[in-house]
Design a protein around this motif. Structure first.
Motif, PDB file in Angstrom:
ATOM      1  N   ALA A   1       0.756  -0.959   0.131  1.00  0.00           N
ATOM      2  CA  ALA A   1       0.139  -0.549   0.480  1.00  0.00           C
ATOM      3  C   ALA A   1       0.575   1.221   0.684  1.00  0.00           C
ATOM      4  N   LYS A   2       2.009   1.342   0.667  1.00  0.00           N
ATOM      5  CA  LYS A   2       3.178   2.215   0.785  1.00  0.00           C
ATOM      6  C   LYS A   2       3.505   2.202  -1.173  1.00  0.00           C
ATOM      7  N   GLY A   3       3.550   1.767  -1.789  1.00  0.00           N
ATOM      8  CA  GLY A   3       4.639   1.691  -3.029  1.00  0.00           C
ATOM      9  C   GLY A   3       5.211   0.320  -3.390  1.00  0.00           C
ATOM     10  N   LEU A   4       5.550  -0.221  -2.863  1.00  0.00           N
ATOM     11  CA  LEU A   4       7.108  -0.955  -2.335  1.00  0.00           C
ATOM     12  C   LEU A   4       6.444  -2.081  -3.517  1.00  0.00           C
ATOM     13  N   SER A   5       7.761  -2.556  -4.229  1.00  0.00           N
ATOM     14  CA  SER A   5       7.802  -3.610  -4.781  1.00  0.00           C
ATOM     15  C   SER A   5       7.565  -5.274  -4.452  1.00  0.00           C
ATOM     16  N   ALA A   6       7.708  -5.769  -4.906  1.00  0.00           N
ATOM     17  CA  ALA A   6       7.865  -7.287  -4.069  1.00  0.00           C
ATOM     18  C   ALA A   6       9.050  -7.561  -3.759  1.00  0.00           C
ATOM     19  N   LYS A   7       9.905  -6.923  -4.524  1.00  0.00           N
ATOM     20  CA  LYS A   7      11.236  -7.053  -4.408  1.00  0.00           C
ATOM     21  C   LYS A   7      11.857  -6.591  -2.952  1.00  0.00           C
ATOM     22  N   GLN A   8      11.305  -5.261  -3.348  1.00  0.00           N
ATOM     23  CA  GLN A   8      11.982  -4.396  -2.612  1.00  0.00           C
ATOM     24  C   GLN A   8      11.137  -4.599  -1.049  1.00  0.00           C
ATOM     25  N   ILE A   9       9.916  -5.186  -0.896  1.00  0.00           N
ATOM     26  CA  ILE A   9       9.642  -5.939  -0.059  1.00  0.00           C
ATOM     27  C   ILE A   9      10.259  -7.028   0.700  1.00  0.00           C
ATOM     28  N   GLY A  10      10.801  -8.083  -0.452  1.00  0.00           N
ATOM     29  CA  GLY A  10      11.380  -8.817   0.594  1.00  0.00           C
ATOM     30  C   GLY A  10      13.249  -8.455   0.502  1.00  0.00           C
TER      31      GLY A  10
END
Length: 221
Positions: free
Chosen positions: A173-182
């Motif tokens: 919801a904050k705009g992070l991609s799956a890779k960034q969240i990972g």
């Protein structure tokens, strides 16, 4: 016409604007996809999905005889293996949430670039959830609403999200991609995508429970 191969991903494009529908179809075929059908209404989408059994359905939200949620439900009844990607104007996000509850895999704004569209179609074809910040925020709000409502006696409780699923949802919801969240959570991007898929599955399940409750309460069962 692009380099379509026998194992190309098959796609149906549902939109009632001929120029947009034809343009997207050309872009997809140029990228190696196979557009097996187009449709301009809920009824046509159901009929053509049954006839062609597409792997991916690009679904516009506003159709002359209903909306993308109606069409998603109808398409998945006759082509249950299809992965539906909803294309929407940002003002239609509440409707998009209903389409996700009806079984859509994800959501993309119509202002997305051609590259973003192709990436989203590729991800959808692989069964991944295309989960934008706008949709993640909606899902988070809907989940909180459902969780705060009392459960009627005898009804199944709203499926609960795990702390990690909620954490992933907040970061999307904050705009992070799956890779960034990972990277932030020290897990693989595939694990992040699995959490997103689990979230969607749980909300779809809760929607079916709500429908069952409605049917019982109104003596429709």
């Amino acid at each position: 016409m692009g380099p379509v191969t026998d194992d190309a991903t098959t796609i149906m494009v549902v939109d009632d604007h001929p120029m947009w529908r034809d343009g997207v179809s050309r872009d997809l075929e140029s990228a190696g996809f196979q557009v097996v059908a187009t449709a301009d209404s809920v009824a046509a989408a159901a009929t053509r999905a049954q006839a062609t059994q597409p792997q991916v359905v690009l679904m516009d939200m506003q159709l002359p005889d209903g909306n993308g949620a109606d069409a998603t439900a109808r398409v998945l009844e006759v082509a249950p293996q299809a992965n539906v990607l909803v294309l929407s104007a940002s003002s239609e996000r509440d409707d998009v949430l209903q389409a996700v509850k009806a079984g859509a895999c994800g959501y993309l704004v119509k202002s997305a670039s051609a590259t973003e569209l192709l990436d989203a179609v590729n991800a959808t074809a692989q069964g991944q959830a295309v989960f934008t910040p706008g949709l993640a925020g909606l899902v988070l709000g809907e989940y909180r609403r459902m969780a705060s409502e009392p459960t009627p006696v005898g009804a199944e409780p709203t499926p609960s999200l795990t702390p990690r699923e909620l954490e992933v949802l907040r970061l999307v919801a904050k705009g992070l991609s799956a890779k960034q969240i990972g990277r932030r959570l020290d897990v693989s991007h595939r694990t992040v995508e699995n959490h997103v898929q689990a979230t969607l599955r749980k909300l779809q399940l809760s929607n079916r429970i709500e429908l069952t409750r409605y049917a019982i309460e109104h003596e429709l069962d």
